[in-house]
Motif scaffolding. Structure first.
Motif, PDB file in Angstrom:
ATOM      1  N   PRO A 170      74.551  17.799   9.377  1.00 37.40           N
ATOM      2  CA  PRO A 170      73.707  18.928   8.934  1.00 37.40           C
ATOM      3  C   PRO A 170      73.917  19.228   7.454  1.00 37.40           C
ATOM      4  O   PRO A 170      74.945  18.873   6.876  1.00 37.40           O
ATOM      5  CB  PRO A 170      74.189  20.083   9.811  1.00 37.40           C
ATOM      6  CG  PRO A 170      75.603  19.735  10.139  1.00 37.40           C
ATOM      7  CD  PRO A 170      75.659  18.239  10.241  1.00 37.40           C
ATOM      8  N   HIS A 171      72.934  19.883   6.854  1.00 38.46           N
ATOM      9  CA  HIS A 171      73.070  20.279   5.447  1.00 38.46           C
ATOM     10  C   HIS A 171      72.692  21.751   5.300  1.00 38.46           C
ATOM     11  O   HIS A 171      71.815  22.267   5.989  1.00 38.46           O
ATOM     12  CB  HIS A 171      72.223  19.397   4.522  1.00 38.46           C
ATOM     13  CG  HIS A 171      70.784  19.292   4.910  1.00 38.46           C
ATOM     14  ND1 HIS A 171      70.344  18.575   5.986  1.00 38.46           N
ATOM     15  CD2 HIS A 171      69.668  19.833   4.356  1.00 38.46           C
ATOM     16  CE1 HIS A 171      69.033  18.653   6.087  1.00 38.46           C
ATOM     17  NE2 HIS A 171      68.593  19.423   5.118  1.00 38.46           N
ATOM     18  N   TRP A 172      73.364  22.396   4.354  1.00 41.24           N
ATOM     19  CA  TRP A 172      73.214  23.830   4.168  1.00 41.24           C
ATOM     20  C   TRP A 172      73.547  24.154   2.712  1.00 41.24           C
ATOM     21  O   TRP A 172      74.696  24.370   2.362  1.00 41.24           O
ATOM     22  CB  TRP A 172      74.142  24.575   5.133  1.00 41.24           C
ATOM     23  CG  TRP A 172      74.011  26.068   5.102  1.00 41.24           C
ATOM     24  CD1 TRP A 172      73.125  26.816   4.382  1.00 41.24           C
ATOM     25  CD2 TRP A 172      74.811  27.003   5.834  1.00 41.24           C
ATOM     26  NE1 TRP A 172      73.310  28.144   4.604  1.00 41.24           N
ATOM     27  CE2 TRP A 172      74.341  28.295   5.498  1.00 41.24           C
ATOM     28  CE3 TRP A 172      75.863  26.870   6.731  1.00 41.24           C
ATOM     29  CZ2 TRP A 172      74.910  29.446   6.031  1.00 41.24           C
ATOM     30  CZ3 TRP A 172      76.427  28.011   7.266  1.00 41.24           C
ATOM     31  CH2 TRP A 172      75.950  29.286   6.924  1.00 41.24           C
ATOM     32  N   VAL A 173      72.543  24.176   1.870  1.00 43.92           N
ATOM     33  CA  VAL A 173      72.728  24.441   0.447  1.00 43.92           C
ATOM     34  C   VAL A 173      72.951  25.938   0.254  1.00 43.92           C
ATOM     35  O   VAL A 173      72.114  26.756   0.638  1.00 43.92           O
ATOM     36  CB  VAL A 173      71.505  23.967  -0.368  1.00 43.92           C
ATOM     37  CG1 VAL A 173      71.695  24.284  -1.842  1.00 43.92           C
ATOM     38  CG2 VAL A 173      71.284  22.477  -0.170  1.00 43.92           C
ATOM     39  N   ARG A 174      74.081  26.310  -0.376  1.00 44.18           N
ATOM     40  CA  ARG A 174      74.401  27.717  -0.611  1.00 44.18           C
ATOM     41  C   ARG A 174      74.216  28.127  -2.074  1.00 44.18           C
ATOM     42  O   ARG A 174      73.933  29.284  -2.354  1.00 44.18           O
ATOM     43  CB  ARG A 174      75.845  28.010  -0.178  1.00 44.18           C
ATOM     44  CG  ARG A 174      76.113  27.837   1.306  1.00 44.18           C
ATOM     45  CD  ARG A 174      75.335  28.806   2.160  1.00 44.18           C
ATOM     46  NE  ARG A 174      75.642  30.190   1.879  1.00 44.18           N
ATOM     47  CZ  ARG A 174      76.582  30.896   2.494  1.00 44.18           C
ATOM     48  NH1 ARG A 174      77.312  30.322   3.448  1.00 44.18           N
ATOM     49  NH2 ARG A 174      76.789  32.159   2.203  1.00 44.18           N
ATOM     50  N   ASP A 175      74.424  27.216  -3.002  1.00 43.99           N
ATOM     51  CA  ASP A 175      74.235  27.541  -4.412  1.00 43.99           C
ATOM     52  C   ASP A 175      73.911  26.268  -5.176  1.00 43.99           C
ATOM     53  O   ASP A 175      74.229  25.155  -4.722  1.00 43.99           O
ATOM     54  CB  ASP A 175      75.471  28.218  -4.997  1.00 43.99           C
ATOM     55  CG  ASP A 175      75.132  29.088  -6.208  1.00 43.99           C
ATOM     56  OD1 ASP A 175      73.972  29.043  -6.668  1.00 43.99           O
ATOM     57  OD2 ASP A 175      76.028  29.800  -6.703  1.00 43.99           O
TER      58      ASP A 175
END
Length: 376
Positions: free
Chosen positions: A180-185
């Protein structure tokens, strides 16, 4: 208020909707909001400069309004509605062509608003669950977006029909399971077309749109907890990242290794920013402190308690503190006392009986003998 606002070199937003200014020269903090009419609906989610001269600030609030604050007058001069609260809070805010502004909501609606505030000039859909929108410091018309299960996208606002670059998901793991991927900044690396991101899975990725490869050209990891914020150093050779546990570290973008950690934070990090000309990095978060560290030796230089949970920060381009080396005096961080410290200082010190016995062993022996007699 005019004199106070001109002194401030660091600006912060809080969950209660208060705009806070900090003068590191005088070691003072000021509130620039009416504390009688505060509510969670006015939570400050984004901060940016409205003009290159840094005479005005833009505040993106949770209720969908964008407020303009004059740093010269020390007052709020304008408020415009730039979204519906049902679309989610602001995940990014930037200025464009004078008083035109760019907003991006969590639902993925990225809009460019006219100078007169009458309506959006352009609108595009960046996908759902957008966590961050960042503007390129070189090209104001270029922005990057990313979020949860929403990979990095780079857009040209003059041609908003489709993104210039769309990142490809990571390769499957050794069990052939999807990662999974989850871009936070997001951050634009200076003097190049590369973009760096931090993720909710404690990863740091570097993408290069100039190459055919759409997957990261560099992958690194830090810690075991979700990363929440990043800031690039002035030279672009390193990135500072923070996570939900208050851990802050400097990573080398050439080798992907951790250079060192910045100690002191006790709560989740919400925002990081490196100074444009000085080797300094500022951080804030849930522990209600503004902290400034040196990037040269990673020493804490300033610590200011601000009484509210902080959400975002913005540094002025001028020197944060006058004097050689940016005002970093020989070592110790400024002594800023918190409310808890004052309470503990007022309390009387109570010594335990064991300490008293150690200080006078003769009295202790007599007490033991009396106990023995009473037992017999």
């Amino acid at each position: 208020m005019e004199e106070r606002s001109r002194l401030c070199s660091v600006w912060l937003g809080s969950e209660t909707g208060i705009l806070k200014g900090v003068s590191l020269d005088r070691k003072q903090a000021f509130n620039f909001s009416n504390t009688r009419t505060l509510s969670r609906d006015q939570e400050v989610r984004a901060l940016c400069w409205a003009d290159p001269a840094e005479s005005e600030l833009l505040l993106g609030c949770a209720d969908g309004t964008v407020r303009t604050f004059s740093t010269e007058k020390g007052i709020f001069t304008e408020a415009r509605s730039c979204g519906d609260p049902q679309e989610g809070c602001f995940s990014g805010l930037a200025s464009l062509r004078g008083s035109a502004i760019i907003t991006c909501a969590e639902c993925g609606k990225l809009r460019v608003w006219r100078e007169d505030g009458s309506g959006p000039v352009a609108e595009l859909d960046a996908g759902s669950s957008v966590c961050r929108m960042r503007q390129s410091p070189v090209d104001p018309n270029r922005v990057a977006t990313g979020g949860k299960e929403n990979g990095l996208k780079i857009w040209d606002l003059e041609r908003p029909e489709k993104p210039l670059f769309t990142a490809k998901n990571l390769r499957d793991d050794w069990l052939d399971l999807r990662r999974p991927h989850w871009v936070r900044d997001i951050g634009f690396i200076p003097d190049s077309e590369k973009v760096v991101t931090c993720t909710g899975y404690h990863q740091v990725h570097v993408f290069d749109p100039a190459t055919p490869q759409r997957r990261p050209v560099l992958e690194a990891e830090f810690g075991e907890y979700p990363l929440t914020a990043l800031a690039l150093t002035a030279g672009g050779g390193a990135v500072v990242v923070g996570n939900t546990q208050g851990d802050v570290a400097v990573l080398d973008l050439r080798k992907g290794l951790v250079r060192g950690r910045l100690k002191g934070a006790a709560g989740g990090v919400r925002a990081l920013q490196c100074h444009a000309s000085q080797p300094l990095v500022a951080s804030c978060g849930l522990d209600r402190f503004l902290r400034v560290h040196s990037l040269e030796d990673r020493r804490p230089l300033h610590r200011v308690y601000l009484k509210s949970r902080l959400t975002c920060l913005l540094l002025a381009s001028r020197e944060l503190q006058a004097g050689p080396g940016g005002g970093a005096t020989e070592g110790a961080e400024p002594q800023v006392k918190e409310e808890e410290d004052e309470v503990w200082d007022r309390m009387e010190r109570v010594e335990e009986e064991e300490e008293a016995t150690k200080s006078n062993p003769a009295e202790g022996e007599e007490g033991v003998k009396k106990k023995k007699k009473g037992g017999n």
